[in-house]
Structures are given as C-alpha cells and as structure tokens.
Motif scaffolding. Structure first.
Motif, mmCIF file in Angstrom:
data_model
loop_
_atom_site.group_PDB
_atom_site.id
_atom_site.type_symbol
_atom_site.label_atom_id
_atom_site.label_comp_id
_atom_site.label_asym_id
_atom_site.label_seq_id
_atom_site.Cartn_x
_atom_site.Cartn_y
_atom_site.Cartn_z
ATOM 1 N N MET A 290 0.830 -1.216 0.000
ATOM 2 C CA MET A 290 0.000 0.000 0.000
ATOM 3 C C MET A 290 0.863 1.264 0.000
ATOM 4 N N THR A 291 2.006 1.177 0.644
ATOM 5 C CA THR A 291 2.829 2.391 0.716
ATOM 6 C C THR A 291 3.810 2.477 -0.454
ATOM 7 N N ASN A 292 3.939 1.396 -1.217
ATOM 8 C CA ASN A 292 4.907 1.424 -2.315
ATOM 9 C C ASN A 292 4.265 1.156 -3.678
ATOM 10 N N ALA A 293 3.049 1.600 -3.829
ATOM 11 C CA ALA A 293 2.392 1.432 -5.130
ATOM 12 C C ALA A 293 3.075 2.348 -6.141
ATOM 13 N N PRO A 294 3.087 1.951 -7.413
ATOM 14 C CA PRO A 294 3.691 2.822 -8.429
ATOM 15 C C PRO A 294 3.053 4.203 -8.403
ATOM 16 N N GLU A 295 3.852 5.195 -8.775
ATOM 17 C CA GLU A 295 3.313 6.562 -8.855
ATOM 18 C C GLU A 295 2.161 6.591 -9.841
ATOM 19 N N ARG A 296 1.288 7.541 -9.664
ATOM 20 C CA ARG A 296 0.138 7.723 -10.536
ATOM 21 C C ARG A 296 -0.622 6.422 -10.733
ATOM 22 N N SER A 297 -1.066 5.862 -9.607
ATOM 23 C CA SER A 297 -1.882 4.656 -9.733
ATOM 24 C C SER A 297 -2.991 4.671 -8.687
ATOM 25 N N PHE A 298 -4.100 4.019 -9.028
ATOM 26 C CA PHE A 298 -5.177 3.800 -8.059
ATOM 27 C C PHE A 298 -4.961 2.415 -7.467
ATOM 28 N N ILE A 299 -5.129 2.301 -6.161
ATOM 29 C CA ILE A 299 -5.153 0.962 -5.570
ATOM 30 C C ILE A 299 -6.616 0.530 -5.540
ATOM 31 N N LEU A 300 -6.892 -0.598 -6.158
ATOM 32 C CA LEU A 300 -8.284 -1.064 -6.250
ATOM 33 C C LEU A 300 -8.444 -2.369 -5.471
ATOM 34 N N ILE A 301 -9.345 -2.328 -4.497
ATOM 35 C CA ILE A 301 -9.659 -3.542 -3.728
ATOM 36 C C ILE A 301 -11.127 -3.845 -3.959
ATOM 37 N N GLU A 302 -11.387 -4.925 -4.704
ATOM 38 C CA GLU A 302 -12.769 -5.236 -5.062
ATOM 39 C C GLU A 302 -13.383 -6.165 -4.018
ATOM 40 N N ASP A 303 -14.699 -6.104 -3.932
ATOM 41 C CA ASP A 303 -15.474 -6.973 -3.031
ATOM 42 C C ASP A 303 -14.888 -6.990 -1.627
ATOM 43 N N VAL A 304 -14.680 -5.816 -1.098
ATOM 44 C CA VAL A 304 -14.001 -5.716 0.196
ATOM 45 C C VAL A 304 -14.845 -6.342 1.321
ATOM 46 N N ASP A 305 -16.152 -6.476 1.090
ATOM 47 C CA ASP A 305 -17.007 -7.097 2.114
ATOM 48 C C ASP A 305 -16.651 -8.565 2.289
ATOM 49 N N ALA A 306 -16.271 -9.214 1.178
ATOM 50 C CA ALA A 306 -15.956 -10.637 1.247
ATOM 51 C C ALA A 306 -14.710 -10.858 2.079
ATOM 52 N N ALA A 307 -13.873 -9.848 2.124
ATOM 53 C CA ALA A 307 -12.604 -10.023 2.820
ATOM 54 C C ALA A 307 -12.756 -9.960 4.337
ATOM 55 N N PHE A 308 -13.553 -9.028 4.805
ATOM 56 C CA PHE A 308 -13.527 -8.813 6.254
ATOM 57 C C PHE A 308 -14.889 -8.724 6.912
ATOM 58 N N ASN A 309 -15.875 -9.420 6.365
ATOM 59 C CA ASN A 309 -17.177 -9.215 6.981
ATOM 60 C C ASN A 309 -17.254 -9.770 8.401
ATOM 61 N N LYS A 310 -16.378 -10.700 8.697
ATOM 62 C CA LYS A 310 -16.384 -11.176 10.084
ATOM 63 C C LYS A 310 -15.043 -10.884 10.758
ATOM 64 N N ARG A 311 -14.362 -9.925 10.217
ATOM 65 C CA ARG A 311 -13.039 -9.554 10.718
ATOM 66 C C ARG A 311 -12.037 -10.702 10.615
ATOM 67 N N VAL A 312 -12.374 -11.711 9.793
ATOM 68 C CA VAL A 312 -11.431 -12.795 9.523
ATOM 69 C C VAL A 312 -11.350 -12.902 8.013
ATOM 70 N N GLN A 313 -10.167 -13.135 7.498
ATOM 71 C CA GLN A 313 -9.965 -13.143 6.058
ATOM 72 C C GLN A 313 -9.928 -14.568 5.543
ATOM 73 N N THR A 314 -10.967 -14.976 4.794
ATOM 74 C CA THR A 314 -11.018 -16.341 4.291
ATOM 75 C C THR A 314 -11.223 -16.328 2.784
ATOM 76 N N SER A 315 -10.432 -17.091 2.056
ATOM 77 C CA SER A 315 -10.613 -17.135 0.598
ATOM 78 C C SER A 315 -11.637 -18.206 0.247
ATOM 79 N N GLU A 316 -11.987 -18.299 -1.059
ATOM 80 C CA GLU A 316 -13.029 -19.233 -1.481
ATOM 81 C C GLU A 316 -12.711 -20.673 -1.101
#
Ligand SMILES: Nc1ncnc2c1ncn2[C@@H]1O[C@H](COP(=O)(O)OP(=O)(O)OP(=O)(O)O)[C@@H](O)[C@H]1O
Length: 455
Positions: A290-316
């Motif tokens: 997050m702190t070293n993204a290329p200059e002139r870029s947007f950081i895009l995090i999609e479906d952020v609800d899937a990542a932390f809806n229970k404050r635990v990160q679980t993949s499919e």
C-alpha cells in the motif's frame, strides 16, 4: 568491416536451460532487421523475466535493465578480445533464444497464454547506427529475487565504437519503444510478494463516457478526484497524509469496476489490483504494497465485504490469509508520508462493512452505483446504437427511429421498476451485444415486462 571469428564464443556461450536453439540464424543487424531485435533485447512492457538487478523499483521498465550494466561496461574494454572473437559471418547470428511467456487469467475465467522469442542468456551481436555492439545476458546463479524466486540478470553492452553517444541513442530509442507500447493504454499491476508487477499486456483505455451512470454520479467522483489531485500543498501544509479513499457500492454488474478503470485511463493513471485473499499475504507485505504502489496509480480492492465481513480473512477455498483486520486498517491509513495515495474499494454489500472501515479518513467518498434507471437504460442504448457522423450504427435505422426505440426502452424500464423488477446494466449490455436495436427492445420487453405483467 571484417574482424576475426569468435572461436571461443560458442564454447563460452551460456547454455541457458529451457533455451531452445533457433531453427536458423537470426539476423541481428538492427539496420536491416529494423528495431525488432532491439525490442526483443529490451522486451516489451510485459513483466520482465527474469528481473533486472535493480528491478526493485517498480517504475523501472525494460530500459532500466540495460542502464546500470552500461556503467559496468566501459567502452572499448574488451576491444582486443572482441576483435579476436568476431568473424563476419557469425556476427549476424544468434542461436541463443529464450521463450518469454505471459499468462493472463481474466475475471470471467477465460485465460490466454502469449509467448515470444527473445534474445536469451548468452552473447549476441548487433549493428546499431553503424556501430557493432556485443550484448551479453548473464543470469546470476547464486543471487535471486527473494520475493519472486527469479534469478537476477546482468546485461552488458560493449562496443568497439569510439562514439559514446551510441549508448544514449540506443537507450533513448529503447525507452521510446517501451513507452509506445503503453501510450494510450491502461496498465494493471498485481502484487507479486511484496512488490507490484504489470499484469498482462497494457489494455486499451475505456472511454469514460462509455460507462453510463446515473446523472451526476460519475461527475461527482471525477470532480472529487481532480480536486484532491490539485490539493497536494494543502495537505502538506496541514500535515495530513495525502490520501483519499473511495467506496463504490451497489449491485453486481452496475459498472463499479468499469468506471474505476475508465477513470484511471482518463487521468492516465495505472490500476494496482489488490486481492486480500492472496495466499502468503501478511500485514507487513500489505502495508509495504500500500505504501509502495507505483506513482500515478489507483489501488483497487474489489469486493471488500468478502474479505472482512467477520473480521477474519477467508478465501473461497477456505484458506485463511494471515492479514488481520487491524493490519488492513493500518495499511489503509498508510504511513503519514507525502506520497499520494488513492484507494478505491468496491462492494455489493455495504451493510456488511465494519463501520471502522468506512469512517471518514479511510473512505472519504461513498457512492451508490445502482441498477439501471430508465434514463441510464436509454443512454446506454443510444451509446450502443447511436448516431456517429450523422449515421446510426445500423444503416436501416434512422435517427428518428433510434430516438423512438430509446424512448420506448425508457418507458419499459420505468414500468419494470414500478413492478419491483431490477434491471442490471450488465444484463442490458448483454442484450445489446447480441441483438440489433429493434430486437434488443423487444427482448427487454420480454425479459422484464412479461414477468412484471405476470406479477
Ligand atoms: N453503468 C454501466 N455502463 C456501461 N456498461 C456497464 C455499466 N455497468 C455494467 N456495465 C457492463 O457490464 C459488465 C460488468 O460491469 P462491472 O464489472 O463494471 O460491474 P461491477 O459493478 O463492478 O460488478 P461487480 O460488483 O460484480 O464487480 C462490463 O462489461 C460493463 O461494460
């Protein structure tokens, strides 16, 4: 020019594993072979493989792979040796080719594999602007990039020419070639370990106007981003981290991702796609990314609800990544540096997001990107079948009829909405792609009103 042959050359050439022999000699005279060899040396804009010694900086393109090594190759260093090595017939040949592959997995599940032959590890000769150059690619056998596991590489250019400008000319040309590949294109980066790498080939930019949002919504986001970009000083003078967070929420297929990509293209920004479910992602790596993204870029995090809806990160597949919710929040906040940081989050379920995640300072602007309104449906329709240079996309369709059909579509979407039916922009696009204008309107009627009428 005639010099002696490189008797040692074949013996000394580094036999790179997985480096096939070319079926025949490859001409390396850049004056006759055009710039193709040059491009193969400098590569295109695909992720370099293996990376350069100085490839830690993600802004470095293929050009930089050449630059640091020039410094270690003083001009004329091996004049005598090279003179002994060269024989006219063999200068124009290179059998040391490598296969460079790019694998791209798209969101819809399809994938493509591209390959090209590039000058592999070993010695190559080329004539550039009248000067003979020796190009030597060497892989480090001991050191490797710990993040990606790929070996470092040294590329040494040596010339017999007294004209040192040949290097700067070659490098400028290489840079221009590399930049040309990205001109007017959108570059998407993904995380490789703790560093960002371009993902697939640069894509054609999507015009912002081709993403049809509800009146005023797109404009508001564009204005906000532009205003933010003009206020760097303002943030710096107040000691506020120069960052801005956006949340686009709404049903699937309403254009959230398309809009973000189109906006990035319009501002000539890149996209850094961050997948929080990535195996091996830790709080530290996330913070670094997050702190070293290329200059002139947007950081895009999609479906952020899937990542932390229970404050635990679980993949499919049930894998639990080791990033924590608090680690994610810290990474979002970023270190209080002057670096510009623009973060876009998307979700289909805003109600599932933890309030801590969307508080001001982390998410500064939230926008609903909803299903199609009647006006949006009509605008998308007009955009698809619209009038260009006085003619509609279909010769048999007059501008008047196009207007009439657009009005009809607007009315029927209004009716469908009244009946509680949701009309997705992605679904409308699907119907428009498959049908001509008249059939598309009939198909919409069948799809949305037959059900609505029955209700
Ligand atoms: N508002 C829109 N204008 C033009 N095209 C759209 C719009 N919404 C969706 N589409 C089309 O539908 C497809 C899916 O859109 P997109 O991925 O941007 O939706 P999304 O809202 O990000 O969906 P999800 O929430 O599932 O990620 C794309 O091909 C896009 O062109």
């Amino acid at each position: 020019m005639s010099l002696d042959a490189p008797h040692e050359m074949a013996a000394n050439a580094i036999p790179a594993p997985a480096t096939p022999s070319a079926p025949g000699p490859v001409p390396l005279d850049a004056q006759t072979a055009g710039t193709s060899f040059l491009s193969s040396i400098v590569g295109d804009n695909r992720p370099p493989s293996p990376p350069a010694r100085l490839a830690g900086d993600q802004q470095q393109g293929p050009l930089v792979r050449v630059v640091p090594h020039l410094a270690r190759a003083p001009i004329g260093r091996s004049t005598v040796h090279a003179a002994r090595l060269l024989r006219p017939a063999s200068w124009l040949k290179s059998h040391e080719l490598s296969v460079e592959t790019t694998y791209e997995q798209r969101k819809n599940g399809s994938s493509s594999v591209l390959f090209k032959l590039v000058a592999g590890p070993g010695l190559h000769w080329l004539k550039y602007r009248g000067a003979w150059l020796q190009v030597k690619r060497e892989r480090e056998t001991r050191a490797m990039n710990m993040m990606s596991g790929t070996p470092w590489e040294t590329v040494t250019l040596t010339t017999l020419s007294r004209d040192r400008n040949v290097f700067s000319q070659l490098l400028s040309e290489a840079r221009d070639l590399a930049m040309k590949g990205q001109e007017g294109k959108l570059v998407v980066h993904t995380a490789w370990g703790a560093e960002w790498r371009p993902f697939g080939l640069p894509r054609r930019k999507r015009p912002l106007g081709s993403v049809v949002l509800e009146e005023g919504v797109g404009e508001k986001i564009v204005e906000d981003v532009k205003a933010f970009l003009e206020r760097r000083e303002w943030y710096a003078n107040r000691g506020i981290p120069y960052r801005r967070g956006y949340l686009l929420y709404g049903p699937p297929g309403s254009g959230k991702s398309s809009f973000i990509q189109a906006l990035a293209g319009a501002l000539s920004y890149d996209i850094c796609l961050l997948n929080l479910s990535e195996r091996g992602l830790t709080d530290d790596k996330l913070n670094h990314l997050m702190t070293n993204a290329p200059e002139r870029s947007f950081i895009l995090i999609e479906d952020v609800d899937a990542a932390f809806n229970k404050r635990v990160q679980t993949s499919e597949d049930g894998y639990q990544s080791s990033i924590t919710f608090s680690g994610f929040l810290n990474a979002l906040d970023g270190v209080a540096s002057g670096e510009e940081r623009i973060i876009f989050l998307t979700t289909n379920h805003i109600e599932r997001l933890d309030p801590a995640l969307i508080r001001p300072g982390r998410v500064d602007l939230s926008m609903l990107i909803g299903d199609a309104t009647p006006q949006q449906a009509k605008r998308l329709f007009t955009h698809f079948y619209g009038v260009e240079q006085g003619e509609t996309a279909e010769p048999s369709l007059s501008p008047d009829e196009l207007r009439r059909l657009g009005d009809e579509l607007e009315r029927l979407v209004k009716k469908a909405m009244k009946a509680g039916k949701r009309v997705s922009m992605a679904a409308l696009q699907g119907l428009f792609i498959q049908n001509d204008a008249r059939t598309a309107v009939t198909a919409c009627k069948d799809t949305y009103l037959s059900v609505a009428n029955a209700q």
